[in-house]
Design a protein around this motif. Structure first.
Motif, PDB file in Angstrom:
ATOM      1  N   THR A 112       0.841  -1.184  -0.035  1.00 22.56           N
ATOM      2  CA  THR A 112      -0.071  -0.011  -0.032  1.00 22.56           C
ATOM      3  C   THR A 112       0.837   1.268  -0.025  1.00 22.56           C
ATOM      4  OG1 THR A 112      -0.109  -0.272   2.465  1.00 22.56           O
ATOM      5  CG2 THR A 112      -2.113  -1.033   1.110  1.00 22.56           C
ATOM      6  N   ALA A 113       1.896   1.200   0.417  1.00 24.18           N
ATOM      7  CA  ALA A 113       2.985   2.316   0.435  1.00 24.18           C
ATOM      8  C   ALA A 113       4.443   2.028  -0.153  1.00 24.18           C
ATOM      9  CB  ALA A 113       2.833   2.622   1.652  1.00 24.18           C
ATOM     10  N   GLY A 114       5.263   3.030  -0.169  1.00 23.58           N
ATOM     11  CA  GLY A 114       6.743   2.949  -0.353  1.00 23.58           C
ATOM     12  C   GLY A 114       6.737   2.979  -1.922  1.00 23.58           C
ATOM     13  N   GLU A 115       8.156   2.614  -2.242  1.00 27.86           N
ATOM     14  CA  GLU A 115       8.436   2.846  -3.698  1.00 27.86           C
ATOM     15  C   GLU A 115       8.016   1.693  -4.511  1.00 27.86           C
ATOM     16  OE1 GLU A 115      12.631   4.054  -4.873  1.00 27.86           O
ATOM     17  OE2 GLU A 115      13.049   3.330  -2.701  1.00 27.86           O
ATOM     18  N   MET A 116       7.319   2.176  -5.512  1.00 26.56           N
ATOM     19  CA  MET A 116       6.807   1.040  -6.577  1.00 26.56           C
ATOM     20  C   MET A 116       7.787   0.999  -7.652  1.00 26.56           C
ATOM     21  SD  MET A 116       4.093   0.197  -5.095  1.00 26.56           S
ATOM     22  CE  MET A 116       3.148   0.967  -3.756  1.00 26.56           C
ATOM     23  N   THR A 117       8.918   0.575  -7.265  1.00 26.26           N
ATOM     24  CA  THR A 117      10.087   0.406  -8.314  1.00 26.26           C
ATOM     25  C   THR A 117      10.461  -1.163  -8.248  1.00 26.26           C
ATOM     26  OG1 THR A 117      11.816   0.467  -6.939  1.00 26.26           O
ATOM     27  CG2 THR A 117      10.888   2.466  -8.144  1.00 26.26           C
ATOM     28  N   ARG A 118      11.011  -1.678  -9.557  1.00 29.39           N
ATOM     29  CA  ARG A 118      11.589  -3.081  -9.566  1.00 29.39           C
ATOM     30  C   ARG A 118      12.451  -3.337  -8.551  1.00 29.39           C
ATOM     31  NH1 ARG A 118       9.476  -7.556 -12.075  1.00 29.39           N
ATOM     32  NH2 ARG A 118       8.345  -6.661 -14.076  1.00 29.39           N
ATOM     33  N   ASP A 125       8.420 -12.461  -6.839  1.00 24.15           N
ATOM     34  CA  ASP A 125       8.655 -13.048  -7.950  1.00 24.15           C
ATOM     35  C   ASP A 125       8.147 -12.234  -9.289  1.00 24.15           C
ATOM     36  OD1 ASP A 125       9.976 -15.254  -6.845  1.00 24.15           O
ATOM     37  OD2 ASP A 125       8.368 -15.854  -6.022  1.00 24.15           O
ATOM     38  N   GLY A 126       7.065 -11.471  -9.212  1.00 26.42           N
ATOM     39  CA  GLY A 126       6.617 -10.827  -9.934  1.00 26.42           C
ATOM     40  C   GLY A 126       5.533  -9.717  -9.518  1.00 26.42           C
ATOM     41  N   ILE A 127       5.254  -8.762 -10.228  1.00 29.07           N
ATOM     42  CA  ILE A 127       4.419  -7.608  -9.921  1.00 29.07           C
ATOM     43  C   ILE A 127       3.211  -7.546 -10.581  1.00 29.07           C
ATOM     44  CG2 ILE A 127       4.403  -4.790  -9.572  1.00 29.07           C
ATOM     45  CD1 ILE A 127       7.392  -5.161  -9.510  1.00 29.07           C
ATOM     46  N   ILE A 128       2.166  -7.314  -9.731  1.00 26.48           N
ATOM     47  CA  ILE A 128       0.676  -7.102 -10.429  1.00 26.48           C
ATOM     48  C   ILE A 128       0.182  -5.675  -9.831  1.00 26.48           C
ATOM     49  CG2 ILE A 128      -1.679  -7.882 -10.567  1.00 26.48           C
ATOM     50  CD1 ILE A 128      -0.512 -10.819  -9.358  1.00 26.48           C
ATOM     51  N   ALA A 129      -0.010  -4.921 -10.973  1.00 28.09           N
ATOM     52  CA  ALA A 129      -0.605  -3.621 -10.955  1.00 28.09           C
ATOM     53  C   ALA A 129      -2.087  -3.498 -11.164  1.00 28.09           C
ATOM     54  CB  ALA A 129       0.132  -2.481 -11.915  1.00 28.09           C
ATOM     55  N   VAL A 130      -2.954  -2.959 -10.250  1.00 29.32           N
ATOM     56  CA  VAL A 130      -4.379  -2.673 -10.339  1.00 29.32           C
ATOM     57  C   VAL A 130      -4.512  -1.333 -10.710  1.00 29.32           C
ATOM     58  CG1 VAL A 130      -6.423  -2.995  -9.148  1.00 29.32           C
ATOM     59  CG2 VAL A 130      -4.848  -4.432  -8.440  1.00 29.32           C
ATOM     60  N   GLN A 159       0.634   9.963  -5.364  1.00 31.46           N
ATOM     61  CA  GLN A 159       0.960   8.787  -5.538  1.00 31.46           C
ATOM     62  C   GLN A 159       1.702   8.470  -7.163  1.00 31.46           C
ATOM     63  OE1 GLN A 159      -2.694   6.490  -4.594  1.00 31.46           O
ATOM     64  NE2 GLN A 159      -1.939   6.350  -2.573  1.00 31.46           N
ATOM     65  N   PRO A 160       2.153   7.545  -7.221  1.00 28.08           N
ATOM     66  CA  PRO A 160       2.608   7.082  -8.766  1.00 28.08           C
ATOM     67  C   PRO A 160       1.118   7.176  -9.622  1.00 28.08           C
ATOM     68  CG  PRO A 160       3.773   5.666  -7.279  1.00 28.08           C
ATOM     69  CD  PRO A 160       2.563   6.511  -6.364  1.00 28.08           C
ATOM     70  N   ARG A 161       1.399   7.450 -10.802  1.00 31.10           N
ATOM     71  CA  ARG A 161       0.437   7.286 -11.817  1.00 31.10           C
ATOM     72  C   ARG A 161       0.150   5.507 -12.200  1.00 31.10           C
ATOM     73  NH1 ARG A 161      -2.699  11.161 -10.866  1.00 31.10           N
ATOM     74  NH2 ARG A 161      -2.282  13.101 -11.527  1.00 31.10           N
ATOM     75  N   ASP A 162      -1.173   5.313 -12.738  1.00 28.67           N
ATOM     76  CA  ASP A 162      -1.222   4.080 -13.213  1.00 28.67           C
ATOM     77  C   ASP A 162      -0.294   3.677 -14.189  1.00 28.67           C
ATOM     78  OD1 ASP A 162      -3.209   3.364 -11.342  1.00 28.67           O
ATOM     79  OD2 ASP A 162      -5.053   3.417 -12.755  1.00 28.67           O
ATOM     80  N   GLN A 164       2.678   4.658 -14.525  1.00 26.77           N
ATOM     81  CA  GLN A 164       4.073   4.222 -13.911  1.00 26.77           C
ATOM     82  C   GLN A 164       4.088   2.846 -13.166  1.00 26.77           C
ATOM     83  OE1 GLN A 164       3.852   8.138 -11.579  1.00 26.77           O
ATOM     84  NE2 GLN A 164       6.004   8.098 -12.160  1.00 26.77           N
ATOM     85  N   ARG A 165       2.870   2.473 -12.565  1.00 25.44           N
ATOM     86  CA  ARG A 165       2.731   1.358 -11.944  1.00 25.44           C
ATOM     87  C   ARG A 165       3.063   0.137 -13.127  1.00 25.44           C
ATOM     88  NH1 ARG A 165      -1.276   3.875  -9.255  1.00 25.44           N
ATOM     89  NH2 ARG A 165      -0.682   4.624  -7.193  1.00 25.44           N
ATOM     90  N   ALA A 166       2.041   0.471 -14.524  1.00 23.33           N
ATOM     91  CA  ALA A 166       2.041  -0.488 -15.184  1.00 23.33           C
ATOM     92  C   ALA A 166       3.488  -0.886 -15.775  1.00 23.33           C
ATOM     93  CB  ALA A 166       1.134  -0.079 -16.497  1.00 23.33           C
TER      94      ALA A 166
END
Length: 197
Positions: A112-118, A125-130, A159-162, A164-166
């Motif tokens: 829910t928070a923090g950096e959303m980087t690889r 093991d993987g990242i799922i963005a909503v 917050q980061p934009r969608d 950016q998460r994608a």
């Protein structure tokens, strides 16, 4: 067992997506819940009192979240102090809970928070963005209560934009329509996860 970080902004519907993954047999670990739980850990309480003073606790020595927020979010320096105390404890407890889910085919960890980087999510093991349109997110957040529209929009802006998460995600789930639509997206991602496992 594979571990996936689930990321998304306020009102994106991460909890709904978690519920849908759980129906497929995934274990769910929520970092926000852990963030609340660690405030009762004696070593965390001691460090918070040392950093912010005894005033963040009640007469019984329990951390009062509203008092802690007032002390920790009044400056960037204090917020960094809070993060330095709580983030390692949250991730350590998350790792323990993930290990306890070894019998599950996959673990979905709601972030829910923090950096959303690889790099910041390298433990997964993987990242799922909503994702969901901003107006939908605002409506959902307001329906939960406790915040004004101005507050919700201000949080979204920080917050980061969608997009950016994608850009860092392996899978993107569109949660901008009805439940049957998002369920179909989750089904497709689950099939892909199962093939990968």
């Amino acid at each position: 067992m594979a571990t996936y970080a689930l990321i998304g902004g306020i009102g994106s519907g991460k909890s709904t997506v978690c519920e849908l993954f759980a129906r497929h047999g995934a274990a769910i670990v929520k970092l926000d819940d852990i963030g609340h739980d660690i405030l009762a850990f004696p070593e965390v309480v001691a460090r918070l009192r040392a950093a912010f003073g005894d005033g963040v606790c009640d007469a019984a020595g329990r951390v009062v979240r509203a008092r802690l927020a007032a002390a920790a979010f009044d400056s960037d320096e204090h917020t960094a102090m809070l993060d330095a105390i709580t983030h390692p404890a949250i991730m350590q407890e998350a790792a323990r809970r993930i290990r306890a889910c070894a019998a599950y085919p996959a673990v979905i960890v709601e972030v829910t928070a923090g950096e959303m980087t690889r790099a910041a999510l390298a433990w997964a093991d993987g990242i799922i963005a909503v994702s969901a349109p901003e107006e939908v997110r605002v409506r959902r957040a307001l329906a939960r209560g406790g915040q004004s529209e101005q507050d919700v929009r201000a949080r979204i802006a920080r917050q980061p934009r969608d997009a950016q998460r994608a850009a860092v995600a392996d899978y993107v789930i569109d949660n901008g329509a009805d439940l049957s639509s998002v369920a179909a997206h989750v089904d497709a991602v689950w099939r892909a996860i199962a093939r990968g496992a």
